[in-house]
Design a protein around this motif. Sequence first.
Motif, PDB file in Angstrom:
ATOM      1  N   LEU A 104       0.729  -1.177  -0.054  1.00  0.00           N
ATOM      2  CA  LEU A 104       0.042   0.160   0.045  1.00  0.00           C
ATOM      3  C   LEU A 104       0.926   1.229  -0.103  1.00  0.00           C
ATOM      4  O   LEU A 104       1.590   1.573   1.030  1.00  0.00           O
ATOM      5  CB  LEU A 104      -0.941   0.049   1.315  1.00  0.00           C
ATOM      6  CG  LEU A 104      -1.970   1.074   1.321  1.00  0.00           C
ATOM      7  CD1 LEU A 104      -2.903   1.315   0.493  1.00  0.00           C
ATOM      8  CD2 LEU A 104      -2.472   0.887   2.773  1.00  0.00           C
ATOM      9  N   PHE A 105       1.099   1.940  -1.020  1.00  0.00           N
ATOM     10  CA  PHE A 105       1.699   3.192  -1.447  1.00  0.00           C
ATOM     11  C   PHE A 105       0.719   4.297  -1.356  1.00  0.00           C
ATOM     12  O   PHE A 105      -0.329   3.927  -1.916  1.00  0.00           O
ATOM     13  CB  PHE A 105       2.410   3.135  -2.437  1.00  0.00           C
ATOM     14  CG  PHE A 105       3.387   2.184  -2.483  1.00  0.00           C
ATOM     15  CD1 PHE A 105       4.887   2.380  -1.639  1.00  0.00           C
ATOM     16  CD2 PHE A 105       3.647   0.764  -3.030  1.00  0.00           C
ATOM     17  CE1 PHE A 105       5.828   1.550  -1.533  1.00  0.00           C
ATOM     18  CE2 PHE A 105       4.556   0.047  -2.997  1.00  0.00           C
ATOM     19  CZ  PHE A 105       5.791   0.273  -2.070  1.00  0.00           C
ATOM     20  N   THR A 106       1.031   5.477  -1.160  1.00  0.00           N
ATOM     21  CA  THR A 106       0.492   6.884  -1.384  1.00  0.00           C
ATOM     22  C   THR A 106       1.290   7.982  -1.999  1.00  0.00           C
ATOM     23  O   THR A 106       2.432   7.966  -1.666  1.00  0.00           O
ATOM     24  CB  THR A 106      -0.345   7.213   0.035  1.00  0.00           C
ATOM     25  OG1 THR A 106       0.724   7.231   1.070  1.00  0.00           O
ATOM     26  CG2 THR A 106      -1.534   6.316   0.556  1.00  0.00           C
ATOM     27  N   ILE A 107       0.535   8.740  -2.483  1.00  0.00           N
ATOM     28  CA  ILE A 107       0.945  10.012  -3.112  1.00  0.00           C
ATOM     29  C   ILE A 107       0.331  10.985  -2.362  1.00  0.00           C
ATOM     30  O   ILE A 107      -0.923  11.454  -2.807  1.00  0.00           O
ATOM     31  CB  ILE A 107       1.040  10.185  -4.553  1.00  0.00           C
ATOM     32  CG1 ILE A 107       1.772   9.089  -5.132  1.00  0.00           C
ATOM     33  CG2 ILE A 107       1.528  11.465  -4.897  1.00  0.00           C
ATOM     34  CD1 ILE A 107       1.774   8.859  -6.675  1.00  0.00           C
ATOM     35  N   PRO A 108       0.851  11.728  -1.201  1.00  0.00           N
ATOM     36  CA  PRO A 108       0.083  12.918  -0.623  1.00  0.00           C
ATOM     37  C   PRO A 108       0.158  13.964  -1.673  1.00  0.00           C
ATOM     38  O   PRO A 108       0.801  14.265  -2.433  1.00  0.00           O
ATOM     39  CB  PRO A 108       0.903  13.073   0.574  1.00  0.00           C
ATOM     40  CG  PRO A 108       1.841  11.786   0.813  1.00  0.00           C
ATOM     41  CD  PRO A 108       2.083  11.422  -0.756  1.00  0.00           C
ATOM     42  N   GLY A 109      -1.019  14.803  -1.297  1.00  0.00           N
ATOM     43  CA  GLY A 109      -1.299  16.111  -1.817  1.00  0.00           C
ATOM     44  C   GLY A 109      -2.057  16.988  -0.922  1.00  0.00           C
ATOM     45  O   GLY A 109      -2.779  16.453  -0.078  1.00  0.00           O
ATOM     46  N   ASP A 110      -2.178  18.194  -1.514  1.00  0.00           N
ATOM     47  CA  ASP A 110      -2.933  19.192  -0.705  1.00  0.00           C
ATOM     48  C   ASP A 110      -4.507  19.005  -0.596  1.00  0.00           C
ATOM     49  O   ASP A 110      -5.170  18.648   0.490  1.00  0.00           O
ATOM     50  CB  ASP A 110      -2.848  20.653  -1.390  1.00  0.00           C
ATOM     51  CG  ASP A 110      -1.490  21.150  -1.169  1.00  0.00           C
ATOM     52  OD1 ASP A 110      -1.155  20.893   0.109  1.00  0.00           O
ATOM     53  OD2 ASP A 110      -0.907  21.782  -1.761  1.00  0.00           O
TER      54      ASP A 110
END
Length: 174
Positions: A104-110
């Motif tokens: 489980l990977f994520t790409i954080p954003g605003d």
Amino acid sequence: MKKTTYISALALIMALVFSIETQAQKFSKLDASPLDIAYLRASRNEKPTAKVIYSRPQLKGRSLEKLAPKGKVWRTGANEAAEIKFYKDVNFGGKPVKTGTYSLFTIPGDKEWTIILSNDTDVWGAYNYKDSNDVIRVKAPVQKGESVEAFSIAFDAGKMFLAWDTVRVAVPVK
């Protein structure tokens, strides 16, 4: 006298043996980002639908963006990449996912986070992440809430929630 000397010598030998044996074992100290597990279950008595195993880093005065940089693939926790196991076929964020285990990977954003399920399991961090191993990517809007010191994952009401600092992200799981 001989009997007392024999008992004293035996006691000394036993003490040495036990002290050497306890000294020989070396155990790791408590991890700074302890491992945790979150389950998705219809009820306590039913088999799980999903399980996430992840490490829980803490802010400790640092910014969320320093620990989970915006626009970059993040391991979704600390240490090894988080691992999610589905015990049956599910709908994850509106997309079908087969029974199995994924990183489980994520790409954080605003405004939103990209949640990634990858076939590349048993990996340390996201250092060798390859998008060619992605199974799916889904977008989840960012909500704000009360500050959470330690990164947390929980299942509730058919959703997987990710929370850290004041950021909350929810992905439907059916």
